[in-house]
Design a protein around this motif. Structure first.
Motif, short mmCIF file in Angstrom:
data_model
loop_
_atom_site.label_atom_id
_atom_site.label_comp_id
_atom_site.label_asym_id
_atom_site.label_seq_id
_atom_site.Cartn_x
_atom_site.Cartn_y
_atom_site.Cartn_z
N LEU A 22 0.86 -1.19 0.00
CA LEU A 22 0.00 0.00 0.00
C LEU A 22 0.89 1.24 0.00
O LEU A 22 1.67 1.44 0.93
N ARG A 23 0.78 2.03 -1.06
CA ARG A 23 1.56 3.26 -1.17
C ARG A 23 0.58 4.39 -1.48
O ARG A 23 -0.07 4.37 -2.52
N VAL A 24 0.50 5.34 -0.59
CA VAL A 24 -0.48 6.40 -0.75
C VAL A 24 0.21 7.69 -1.18
O VAL A 24 1.36 7.96 -0.82
N GLY A 25 -0.50 8.46 -1.98
CA GLY A 25 0.02 9.72 -2.48
C GLY A 25 -0.54 10.90 -1.72
O GLY A 25 -1.36 10.76 -0.79
N PRO A 26 -0.15 12.12 -2.11
CA PRO A 26 -0.59 13.33 -1.39
C PRO A 26 -2.09 13.55 -1.46
O PRO A 26 -2.67 14.09 -0.52
N LYS A 29 -3.70 11.52 1.27
CA LYS A 29 -3.43 12.11 2.58
C LYS A 29 -4.32 13.33 2.82
O LYS A 29 -4.81 13.55 3.93
N ARG A 30 -4.52 14.12 1.76
CA ARG A 30 -5.40 15.30 1.90
C ARG A 30 -6.83 14.86 2.18
O ARG A 30 -7.50 15.43 3.05
N MET A 33 -7.17 13.64 5.75
CA MET A 33 -7.22 14.75 6.70
C MET A 33 -8.58 15.44 6.67
O MET A 33 -9.11 15.85 7.72
N GLU A 34 -9.17 15.56 5.49
CA GLU A 34 -10.52 16.12 5.40
C GLU A 34 -11.51 15.27 6.19
O GLU A 34 -12.39 15.80 6.87
N ALA A 35 -11.36 13.96 6.07
CA ALA A 35 -12.25 13.07 6.83
C ALA A 35 -12.05 13.25 8.33
O ALA A 35 -13.02 13.35 9.10
N LEU A 36 -10.80 13.32 8.76
CA LEU A 36 -10.52 13.51 10.18
C LEU A 36 -11.04 14.86 10.67
O LEU A 36 -11.60 14.97 11.77
N ASP A 37 -10.86 15.89 9.86
CA ASP A 37 -11.31 17.22 10.26
C ASP A 37 -12.83 17.32 10.33
O ASP A 37 -13.37 18.19 11.03
N ALA A 262 -12.01 4.62 2.37
CA ALA A 262 -12.55 5.11 1.10
C ALA A 262 -11.63 6.15 0.47
O ALA A 262 -11.45 6.20 -0.75
N ALA A 263 -11.01 6.98 1.30
CA ALA A 263 -10.07 7.98 0.79
C ALA A 263 -8.88 7.32 0.12
O ALA A 263 -8.40 7.77 -0.93
#
Length: 408
Positions: A22-26, A29-30, A33-37, A262-263
């Motif tokens: 699993l390699r995630v890109g920017p 990650k954005r 963070m939107e989900a967490l926020d 999902a992100a």
């Protein structure tokens, strides 16, 4: 049961060639963070966006996200059991003896009963000739598992399901994007279709080793409005579709997905065509590297008109002289040799009802599913990940060559 894990040693290594990655890109990650926020991690806008984009990509009217591919199976079979008028604990589903455990677990969890059928050595999938005698009163459906991404013989199985008025569910967890390619009556005009559309509904998984990765997560795809409504109810504790009120209308489960996975999966879906093509390239390089051993190994190439999804790379030993139901499994030596070289390896599942202790209670005995058991004793698979290098492929080929030299 003939427990396949006995004697494997199950080493823990820092794999040179892991089975999945699993390699995630920017962008992922954005989104995370939107989900967490948002302070809301249970399914929300990213899950809905993924459902819409997944349905559009693969040509389905409905896509229903679940917490895993296993839960997708549990939910859809619970829905079909209700459509067939069966109470909890009623209804049989024909399913392959050789498959990952989730294929049987989801049927049992749904309240139905798995009726196992043997598979074909040539496809690793259900053998239509073995199925017909299994269909009896109380059978509600057939579950076709596209093992290692191979969709054949789904067309033949679909004909049986239609003739017997049975629901056909496709377990496509390893087969994202598998296709059939054909020609029409117009010269030079080619048609291409995703193979799963022969089914009433299809299951997908977004586990780390699969072609679309979310870490965890699953999906039910269908064009049927009734199946969709029931699945959305069953996955949310049996409440009415879209309702959070405590109005429980049927036996249900908590099978909802989450925003963080999902992100991750959204980015993987957006890269799907690139990933599919790269894995097909890696798969072909493995064929080229291992073709000198094709007299000793069965290699699973595309049949005419078939495009196999490059989930992983399966091999089965051709020669199994001296192999019997109780001796040390011949594939274990090759399994260990590859692991010692740093290649993460898994068996080819084997016969769930006779080689895995979990299903002993169903009363089957060794010898009931000879092809599935033979695959369990002589088959394994490893990665064809898009992250593999030419050096990785050379390592696998050299290790297998050394194995055959020392086990002539």
């Amino acid at each position: 049961a003939d427990t396949l894990g006995k004697g494997l040693g199950l080493m823990t290594l820092n794999w040179k060639i892991p089975f999945g990655d699993l390699r995630v890109g920017p962008l992922t990650k954005r989104r995370a963070m939107e989900a967490l926020d948002s302070n809301w991690i249970s399914e929300g806008r990213f899950v809905r966006e993924f459902e819409e984009k997944f349905a559009a990509k693969f040509g389905w009217k409905h896509a229903i996200a679940t917490s895993s591919g296993t839960d997708a199976g549990t939910v859809v079979w619970a829905a079909i059991r209700e459509l067939c008028g069966g109470c909890y604990g009623a209804g049989a589903v024909i399913t392959p003896a050789c498959a990952f455990a989730a294929s049987a677990n989801c049927i049992l969890a749904s309240g139905a009963k798995p009726d196992f059928a043997d598979v074909s050595l040539e496809t690793l999938n259900l053998n239509p000739a073995q199925m017909k005698d299994l269909i009896e009163i109380g059978c509600i459906g057939i579950q076709f598992v596209a093992t290692m991404g191979k969709p054949t013989p789904i067309k033949e199985v679909a004909k049986i399901a239609e003739a017997r008025d049975l629901y056909l569910i496709g377990d496509w967890c390893e087969a994202h994007g598998s296709r059939f390619v054909g020609t029409t009556s117009l010269p030079g005009y080619h048609t291409e279709a995703y193979a799963e559309h022969a089914c009433d509904a299809v299951l997908f998984s977004f586990y780390a080793a699969h072609l679309i990765v979310g870490g965890e997560g699953g999906m039910i795809c269908t064009d049927d409005d009734d199946i969709t409504a029931l699945c959305r109810s069953v996955k949310s504790h049996g409440r009415p579709n879209g309702s959070n009120y405590f109005d429980f209308q049927r036996v249900g489960f908590n099978s909802k997905w989450n925003e963080l996975c999902a992100a991750v999966a959204l980015e993987s879906l957006e890269r799907f065509d690139e990933t599919f093509a790269k894995r097909r390239e890696i798969r072909q390089k493995l064929f080229d590297a291992l073709s000198p051993f094709e007299g000793r190994l069965i290699l699973y190439r595309d049949a005419p008109g078939e495009v196999i999804a490059p989930h992983a790379f399966p091999v089965v030993l051709r020669d199994h002289q001296g192999d019997d139901l109780v001796s040390v499994r011949p594939i274990y030596r090759l399994y260990r040799r590859l692991e010692e070289a740093g290649v993460q390896v898994k068996t080819l599942f084997g016969s769930l009802p006779t080689q895995h202790q979990a299903f002993e209670f169903l009363g089957h005995k060794l010898g009931d599913f000879p092809v599935a058991e033979r695959i369990g004793r002589t088959g394994l698979h490893f990665s064809c990940s898009e992250f593999m290098t030419d050096e990785d492929i050379d390592l696998i080929a050299a290790t297998i060559e050394d194995y055959f030299k020392t086990n002539a």
